[in-house]
Design an enzyme around this catalytic site. Structure first.
Site, mmCIF file in Angstrom:
data_model
loop_
_atom_site.group_PDB
_atom_site.id
_atom_site.type_symbol
_atom_site.label_atom_id
_atom_site.label_comp_id
_atom_site.label_asym_id
_atom_site.label_seq_id
_atom_site.Cartn_x
_atom_site.Cartn_y
_atom_site.Cartn_z
ATOM 1 N N GLU A 1 -1.254 1.849 -1.734
ATOM 2 C CA GLU A 1 -2.221 0.748 -1.720
ATOM 3 C C GLU A 1 -2.044 -0.152 -2.940
ATOM 4 O O GLU A 1 -2.153 -1.383 -2.836
ATOM 5 C CB GLU A 1 -3.641 1.312 -1.680
ATOM 6 C CG GLU A 1 -4.730 0.252 -1.679
ATOM 7 C CD GLU A 1 -6.132 0.824 -1.769
ATOM 8 O OE1 GLU A 1 -7.093 0.027 -1.745
ATOM 9 O OE2 GLU A 1 -6.267 2.069 -1.877
ATOM 10 N N HIS B 1 -7.903 -4.812 -1.369
ATOM 11 C CA HIS B 1 -7.743 -3.384 -1.110
ATOM 12 C C HIS B 1 -7.173 -3.159 0.286
ATOM 13 O O HIS B 1 -7.035 -4.089 1.084
ATOM 14 C CB HIS B 1 -9.100 -2.669 -1.206
ATOM 15 C CG HIS B 1 -9.604 -2.501 -2.597
ATOM 16 N ND1 HIS B 1 -9.400 -1.359 -3.324
ATOM 17 C CD2 HIS B 1 -10.314 -3.342 -3.397
ATOM 18 C CE1 HIS B 1 -9.949 -1.488 -4.521
ATOM 19 N NE2 HIS B 1 -10.519 -2.694 -4.588
ATOM 20 N N GLU C 1 -10.946 -5.295 2.445
ATOM 21 C CA GLU C 1 -10.144 -4.164 2.901
ATOM 22 C C GLU C 1 -9.279 -4.684 4.049
ATOM 23 O O GLU C 1 -9.754 -4.916 5.152
ATOM 24 C CB GLU C 1 -11.053 -3.024 3.387
ATOM 25 C CG GLU C 1 -11.938 -2.426 2.304
ATOM 26 C CD GLU C 1 -11.188 -1.450 1.397
ATOM 27 O OE1 GLU C 1 -9.987 -1.217 1.643
ATOM 28 O OE2 GLU C 1 -11.803 -0.930 0.458
#
Length: 320
Positions: A142, A197, A279
């Site tokens: 990530e 993210h 996200e």
């Protein structure tokens, strides 16, 4: 993130959403079209992440990049800090605006577990300074993803004239801690802050979501003044991200609209300027992972987030 696996990131979270809106046309189209020559030059400088082209239709950039099975990071990862930021255009439509991009985690956090495990005060409670983040089943981290998307966003936004600051640029061994990430945006008096993210939920859970700050007034946290503008920022990003990437909002948490409000994230609780988390997809799902590891798709993701920021700074009102 997964709420069952301790290795997943507690500063991330699952979400839900709505279908992409049709492209908006307005003053932004004219402003972006006027910047075609300079912006093209900027993308050529950034050629190590793919060939890019600018189109006008919806006042946006469509970019071609590495194929989905390539997995290249552009200028992210090792040596990224040596790659200079593009020069902001003095005549761009975002001149005078300050944007802070917060690439989630750090590629070398895993080598400094004692430092990132240290507890910090986030107003409502204490939690870890930072975490390692999640990764795809094939090991694409990530932290590599977030730094690459942040670099692509910076290039685009600086060619629109904005002053862009990253909270970290692969230039420090760990962190920064979540409280320091918030302070960087506050000290910059940023007009908008976006934390990038990717989620680590269960396989089969797909889509992106935007996390908004809850109204918090406890300890050193007071988000009451930024809840409204942060929701506007997040709603605009949700629409533009969906349109540019062609991906849907996550259906595995929330009410299905892609906006999730949380009060347990220090990066939001301690912010005094409009801020959201994005996200971008679920790294633990094979279909989402194929997108997240594609340079071409990351270019679209960076564009979608950036256009949401531009819409917010131009005072556009989000749809419901």
């Amino acid at each position: 993130m997964s709420y069952t696996d301790p290795h997943f990131d507690p500063e991330s979270g699952p979400g839900s959403g709505s279908r992409p809106r049709r492209p908006r046309r307005g003053p932004l189209t004219v402003a972006i079209a006027a910047l075609v020559p300079g912006a093209l030059l900027g993308w050529l400088v950034y050629s190590n992440v793919g060939d890019h082209d600018r189109t006008q239709g919806a006042g946006s950039v469509r970019a071609a990049g590495p194929s989905a099975d390539d997995g290249r990071d552009g200028d992210a990862g090792a040596g990224a800090s040596a790659s200079p930021s593009a020069t902001a255009r003095a005549d761009g439509p975002l001149r005078g605006r300050v944007i802070v991009i917060d690439p989630g985690h750090n590629p070398t956090n895993s080598l400094h577990t004692a430092e990132i495990d240290r507890q910090v005060d986030i107003g409502t409670n204490h939690k870890e300074c930072d975490t390692t983040g999640t990764e795809t089943n094939s090991g694409y981290a990530e932290a590599r993803f977030t730094l690459d998307v942040a670099h692509r966003m910076r290039t685009y936004l600086e060619h629109l004239g904005a002053k862009v600051t990253l909270t970290q640029d692969g230039d420090r061994p760990w962190g920064p801690c979540v409280d320091e990430r918030a302070r960087i945006g506050n000290a910059a008096h940023a007009d908008a802050v976006v934390s990038v993210h990717a989620d680590g939920s269960a396989a089969g859970n797909r889509g992106f979501h935007v996390i908004l700050p809850a109204s918090v007034h406890a300890g050193g946290a007071d988000t009451r003044a930024i809840v409204g503008p942060s929701r506007e920022l997040g709603t605009l990003i949700r629409s533009d991200f969906a349109r540019e990437t062609g991906t849907g909002t996550a259906g595995y948490i929330g009410d299905g609209r892609g906006l999730v409000t949380r009060e347990d994230l220090g990066g939001l609780n301690l912010s005094t300027v409009p801020k959201v988390f994005v996200e971008c997809g679920n790294m633990r799902d094979s279909k989402d992972a194929a997108l997240l590891t594609s340079g071409a798709w990351r270019q679209k993701a960076a564009l979608g987030i950036s256009e949401g920021i531009v819409s917010f700074l131009r005072g556009e009102r989000p749809g419901r």
